[in-house]
Design a protein around this motif. Structure first.
Motif, PDB file in Angstrom:
ATOM      1  N   GLY A 106       3.043  -7.909  -1.007  1.00 36.11           N
ATOM      2  CA  GLY A 106       4.052  -8.425  -1.931  1.00 36.11           C
ATOM      3  C   GLY A 106       4.899  -7.340  -2.560  1.00 36.11           C
ATOM      4  N   ARG A 107       4.924  -7.324  -3.885  1.00 43.89           N
ATOM      5  CA  ARG A 107       5.773  -6.372  -4.608  1.00 43.89           C
ATOM      6  C   ARG A 107       5.325  -4.924  -4.450  1.00 43.89           C
ATOM      7  NH1 ARG A 107       6.759  -9.491 -10.420  1.00 43.89           N
ATOM      8  NH2 ARG A 107       7.859 -11.321  -9.557  1.00 43.89           N
ATOM      9  N   GLN A 108       4.109  -4.730  -3.970  1.00 44.97           N
ATOM     10  CA  GLN A 108       3.634  -3.367  -3.764  1.00 44.97           C
ATOM     11  C   GLN A 108       4.133  -2.771  -2.440  1.00 44.97           C
ATOM     12  OE1 GLN A 108       1.647  -1.416  -5.846  1.00 44.97           O
ATOM     13  NE2 GLN A 108       2.121  -2.993  -7.341  1.00 44.97           N
ATOM     14  N   PHE A 109       4.718  -3.606  -1.585  1.00 44.65           N
ATOM     15  CA  PHE A 109       5.126  -3.126  -0.265  1.00 44.65           C
ATOM     16  C   PHE A 109       6.079  -1.921  -0.318  1.00 44.65           C
ATOM     17  CE2 PHE A 109       7.911  -3.206   3.500  1.00 44.65           C
ATOM     18  CZ  PHE A 109       6.946  -2.980   4.474  1.00 44.65           C
ATOM     19  N   PRO A 110       7.052  -1.882  -1.239  1.00 40.73           N
ATOM     20  CA  PRO A 110       7.940  -0.708  -1.288  1.00 40.73           C
ATOM     21  C   PRO A 110       7.206   0.625  -1.412  1.00 40.73           C
ATOM     22  CG  PRO A 110       8.873  -2.472  -2.589  1.00 40.73           C
ATOM     23  CD  PRO A 110       7.481  -2.917  -2.195  1.00 40.73           C
ATOM     24  N   HIS A 111       6.008   0.613  -2.006  1.00 44.48           N
ATOM     25  CA  HIS A 111       5.254   1.858  -2.129  1.00 44.48           C
ATOM     26  C   HIS A 111       4.777   2.348  -0.763  1.00 44.48           C
ATOM     27  CE1 HIS A 111       5.697   1.244  -6.287  1.00 44.48           C
ATOM     28  NE2 HIS A 111       4.652   0.468  -6.491  1.00 44.48           N
ATOM     29  N   LEU A 112       4.488   1.407   0.140  1.00 43.41           N
ATOM     30  CA  LEU A 112       4.129   1.799   1.501  1.00 43.41           C
ATOM     31  C   LEU A 112       5.340   2.383   2.215  1.00 43.41           C
ATOM     32  CD1 LEU A 112       1.893  -1.152   2.782  1.00 43.41           C
ATOM     33  CD2 LEU A 112       1.188   0.981   1.703  1.00 43.41           C
ATOM     34  N   VAL A 113       6.487   1.783   1.996  1.00 42.75           N
ATOM     35  CA  VAL A 113       7.718   2.261   2.626  1.00 42.75           C
ATOM     36  C   VAL A 113       8.038   3.675   2.166  1.00 42.75           C
ATOM     37  CG1 VAL A 113      10.193   1.858   2.885  1.00 42.75           C
ATOM     38  CG2 VAL A 113       8.613  -0.068   2.901  1.00 42.75           C
ATOM     39  N   GLU A 114       7.761   3.972   0.901  1.00 40.44           N
ATOM     40  CA  GLU A 114       8.002   5.330   0.392  1.00 40.44           C
ATOM     41  C   GLU A 114       7.282   6.365   1.251  1.00 40.44           C
ATOM     42  OE1 GLU A 114       6.796   5.687  -3.642  1.00 40.44           O
ATOM     43  OE2 GLU A 114       8.080   4.070  -4.361  1.00 40.44           O
ATOM     44  N   GLY A 115       6.044   6.048   1.617  1.00 41.86           N
ATOM     45  CA  GLY A 115       5.274   6.981   2.430  1.00 41.86           C
ATOM     46  C   GLY A 115       5.886   7.212   3.797  1.00 41.86           C
ATOM     47  N   VAL A 116       6.435   6.148   4.382  1.00 44.49           N
ATOM     48  CA  VAL A 116       7.089   6.266   5.694  1.00 44.49           C
ATOM     49  C   VAL A 116       8.351   7.099   5.573  1.00 44.49           C
ATOM     50  CG1 VAL A 116       8.164   5.013   7.591  1.00 44.49           C
ATOM     51  CG2 VAL A 116       6.128   4.066   6.468  1.00 44.49           C
ATOM     52  N   LEU A 117       9.166   6.797   4.580  1.00 38.64           N
ATOM     53  CA  LEU A 117      10.431   7.512   4.393  1.00 38.64           C
ATOM     54  C   LEU A 117      10.205   8.985   4.056  1.00 38.64           C
ATOM     55  CD1 LEU A 117      12.484   4.849   2.383  1.00 38.64           C
ATOM     56  CD2 LEU A 117      12.613   5.388   4.831  1.00 38.64           C
ATOM     57  N   ILE A 241       2.482  13.920   0.734  1.00 34.38           N
ATOM     58  CA  ILE A 241       3.143  12.645   0.461  1.00 34.38           C
ATOM     59  C   ILE A 241       2.380  11.866  -0.608  1.00 34.38           C
ATOM     60  CG2 ILE A 241       3.791  10.408   1.446  1.00 34.38           C
ATOM     61  CD1 ILE A 241       4.219  11.882   4.113  1.00 34.38           C
ATOM     62  N   ALA A 242       1.061  11.852  -0.487  1.00 32.33           N
ATOM     63  CA  ALA A 242       0.244  11.145  -1.471  1.00 32.33           C
ATOM     64  C   ALA A 242       0.451  11.712  -2.871  1.00 32.33           C
ATOM     65  CB  ALA A 242      -1.235  11.242  -1.087  1.00 32.33           C
ATOM     66  N   ASN A 243       0.499  13.023  -2.975  1.00 29.07           N
ATOM     67  CA  ASN A 243       0.660  13.650  -4.284  1.00 29.07           C
ATOM     68  C   ASN A 243       2.040  13.414  -4.872  1.00 29.07           C
ATOM     69  OD1 ASN A 243      -1.930  14.767  -4.676  1.00 29.07           O
ATOM     70  ND2 ASN A 243      -1.462  16.431  -3.256  1.00 29.07           N
ATOM     71  N   SER A 244       3.013  13.143  -4.028  1.00 29.60           N
ATOM     72  CA  SER A 244       4.354  12.885  -4.545  1.00 29.60           C
ATOM     73  C   SER A 244       4.451  11.543  -5.241  1.00 29.60           C
ATOM     74  CB  SER A 244       5.380  12.927  -3.404  1.00 29.60           C
ATOM     75  OG  SER A 244       5.254  11.784  -2.569  1.00 29.60           O
ATOM     76  N   GLY A 245       3.502  10.641  -4.973  1.00 28.46           N
ATOM     77  CA  GLY A 245       3.549   9.325  -5.619  1.00 28.46           C
ATOM     78  C   GLY A 245       2.182   8.847  -6.034  1.00 28.46           C
ATOM     79  N   VAL A 246       1.299   9.808  -6.342  1.00 30.86           N
ATOM     80  CA  VAL A 246      -0.091   9.464  -6.577  1.00 30.86           C
ATOM     81  C   VAL A 246      -0.296   8.544  -7.775  1.00 30.86           C
ATOM     82  CG1 VAL A 246      -0.628  11.428  -8.069  1.00 30.86           C
ATOM     83  CG2 VAL A 246      -2.412  10.446  -6.613  1.00 30.86           C
TER      84      VAL A 246
END
Length: 259
Positions: A106-117, A241-246
């Motif tokens: 749901g609304r958390q999906f953009p956080h997964l996209v951040e990791g891809v980008l 990547i994880a640390n950039s949005g941990v």
């Protein structure tokens, strides 16, 4: 020696499967396939039952023009890392994430996209650090210790064999460390890992001085210098990547237990 891709898959998939964390319920069958070295249609069907790993293998194969998701190159790319990963492309990875996870996050999906980008590719460390919900739980004092342990043991890590006793090896490796802000590799420590059951395992002739890969409490494979470099490279990439949005990534993502 390059082993069969399906057999390589067994080496990395069996440890969490034996714990009931992922894949089909018959972990004994997976163990026996790995011990015997036999690859047949039954093993391929077992591999397809790993709902976390199998779609990544399909993604890597399709994006690189390889017909078989259990091709050795594909399996190595996912668990250890190799040059295939950087040829897949952001669009292919993003579309795969969309298909697999948008409906359930749901609304958390953009956080997964951040990791891809940010450069995430379909390596197991991407799934552990960018998809798993455990990363966001590091700031929860009640769940911190459990979260750190799961993140550390679920990732594919590496170490030096210092001793072998029976079916177990003493390995020196660097566990994950969390300082309240950054997830990193800590100082080297000794750990005991299984490499066989009743004298029969996956890695023939394991010896002191070997550099090995580990998943949960098992030795998975003996690593060449090139494989070690790739594993370290992709682990470091996904840690960055994880640390950039941990602070936010993964905090509320409710997913099934995937390897």
């Amino acid at each position: 020696m390059v082993i069969d891709g399906a057999q390589l898959f067994v080496r990395y998939a069996y440890p969490p499967n034996s714990r009931g964390s992922c894949g089909p319920p018959d972990s004994d069958a997976l163990l026996h396939y790995g011990q015997s070295g036999v690859t047949d249609p039954g093993l391929r069907e077992l591999a397809k039952g790993f709902a976390g790993a199998w779609p990544y293998l399909e993604l890597i194969a399709a994006a690189t023009g390889i017909r078989d998701p259990l091709d050795h190159r594909v399996v190595e790319a996912y668990w250890v890392g190799n040059a295939l990963l950087d040829s897949i492309g952001v669009t292919n990875v993003g579309n795969s994430m969309e298909e697999r996870f948008r409906a359930r996050t749901g609304r958390q999906f953009p956080h997964l996209v951040e990791g891809v980008l940010a450069g995430g590719v379909p390596h197991h460390s991407f799934h552990v650090f960018e998809v798993y919900p455990w990363l966001g739980l590091l700031r929860d004092d009640r769940r911190y210790a459990t979260a750190l342990n799961v993140l550390d043991k679920c990732r594919i890590r590496w170490g030096d064999v210092l001793a072998i006793t029976g079916d177990e090896a003493v390995v020196r490796s660097r566990p994950l460390a969390w300082d309240g802000r950054i997830l990193s590799l800590g100082e080297a420590q000794l750990e005991t890992a299984k490499y066989a059951v009743a004298g029969s395992g996956f890695v023939a002739g394991l010896a002191v001085g070997d550099v090995v890969s580990l998943h949960w409490d098992w030795v998975c494979d003996r690593l060449t210098p090139g494989q070690l470099h790739q594993l370290q490279l992709f682990t470091s990439r996904h840690l960055r990547i994880a640390n950039s949005g941990v602070e936010h990534r993964g905090t509320a993502i409710a997913l099934e237990r995937y390897i």
